[in-house]
Design an enzyme around this catalytic site. Sequence first.
Site, PDB file in Angstrom:
ATOM      1  N   SER A 103       0.835  -1.202   0.000  1.00 21.37           N
ATOM      2  CA  SER A 103       0.000   0.000   0.000  1.00 21.37           C
ATOM      3  C   SER A 103       0.869   1.251   0.000  1.00 21.37           C
ATOM      4  O   SER A 103       1.941   1.272   0.612  1.00 21.37           O
ATOM      5  CB  SER A 103      -0.913   0.003   1.229  1.00 21.37           C
ATOM      6  OG  SER A 103      -1.553   1.255   1.376  1.00 21.37           O
ATOM      7  N   TYR A 142      -3.839  -0.304   9.796  1.00 20.56           N
ATOM      8  CA  TYR A 142      -3.769  -0.802   8.419  1.00 20.56           C
ATOM      9  C   TYR A 142      -2.400  -0.522   7.812  1.00 20.56           C
ATOM     10  O   TYR A 142      -1.752  -1.421   7.265  1.00 20.56           O
ATOM     11  CB  TYR A 142      -4.858  -0.152   7.568  1.00 20.56           C
ATOM     12  CG  TYR A 142      -4.698  -0.402   6.091  1.00 20.56           C
ATOM     13  CD1 TYR A 142      -5.055  -1.628   5.541  1.00 20.56           C
ATOM     14  CD2 TYR A 142      -4.176   0.584   5.242  1.00 20.56           C
ATOM     15  CE1 TYR A 142      -4.896  -1.869   4.183  1.00 20.56           C
ATOM     16  CE2 TYR A 142      -4.022   0.353   3.883  1.00 20.56           C
ATOM     17  CZ  TYR A 142      -4.386  -0.877   3.359  1.00 20.56           C
ATOM     18  OH  TYR A 142      -4.215  -1.116   2.011  1.00 20.56           O
TER      19      TYR A 142
END
Length: 310
Positions: A185, A200
């Site tokens: 990510s 996250y």
Amino acid sequence: MEVEFILTVVYILGFFSLCNLIWSLIRGIWVLFLRPAKNLKKYGSWAVVTGCTEGLGKAIAFELASKGLNILLVGRNPKKLEAISTEIRQRYKLIETKDVVIDFQVHSGKEIGKLIEEGIEGLDIGILINVAGENYPTARYFHEVDQELMQSLIKVNIDSVTWMTRSVLPIMISKRKGAIVNIGSGSSAIIPSSPLFTLYASTKCYMDQLSRSLYVEYKKYGIDVQVQVPGYCVTKMTLRMAAIKEPSLFIPMPEDFARASVRMVGYEPRCSPYWAHALLWGVSIYVPDTVLDTFRLAEGIRRRSQGKTD
């Protein structure tokens, strides 16, 4: 003389900086647009894809099938897996598929390992793409993350990648070839922090370090390990989290990202496959961290999810 010397040093440093920038641009164009993709079938006839029933995982599974690879699909919903398998076989007549049902939110690490080892037994596994991921429903402070969501993030984003990778490595080592790709990510690489999505982003940092270290560890066995760093794409996750519904210059459809993703397999240990995401990453290097901290953006997402106005 001192002034002349200082100016000379400044000119020299500026010249080398300019040369470095030009070289980076040339290399970026080559890597993203001109460099030929590798023949992925050299790794083996089967590719394993997790998180393949929607979004990036589904698009990557179809893209791999278009390259002539048989696909082993890993997901938690048997009906969705069967539907994707059928669609792949109908579109690509010579491709075989196999489904393995694993719920990363429920199964323990040992259970994941056992299920996938049983699923890949006897298959010429050449590629593993770990796409399955979990994010917050929307932005929230760390103390607001409930225990169920916290456990889910850790199990899906960390445990699944760890045990899936551990399970396929023996096959790849025995063949002395293979490729493992982990979809990371931008929150762990492009920006310096990810406030209100802290857990996250932290799990994706684990994936980043795991991939980079395994790249060095297993290169001698002919195994190419890579972490890919996407920005936003149009998926159910981004729709739920940030209300992104339509593609744009910097927010591609999953199919566009998948084509770029598969072209990168087997090359750099860390990359951003889609050209617009790579451009943002390159620009971010020259931007101060205080500018890149996304707290105001995350707070806006949080307020909208609570039905408040800015």
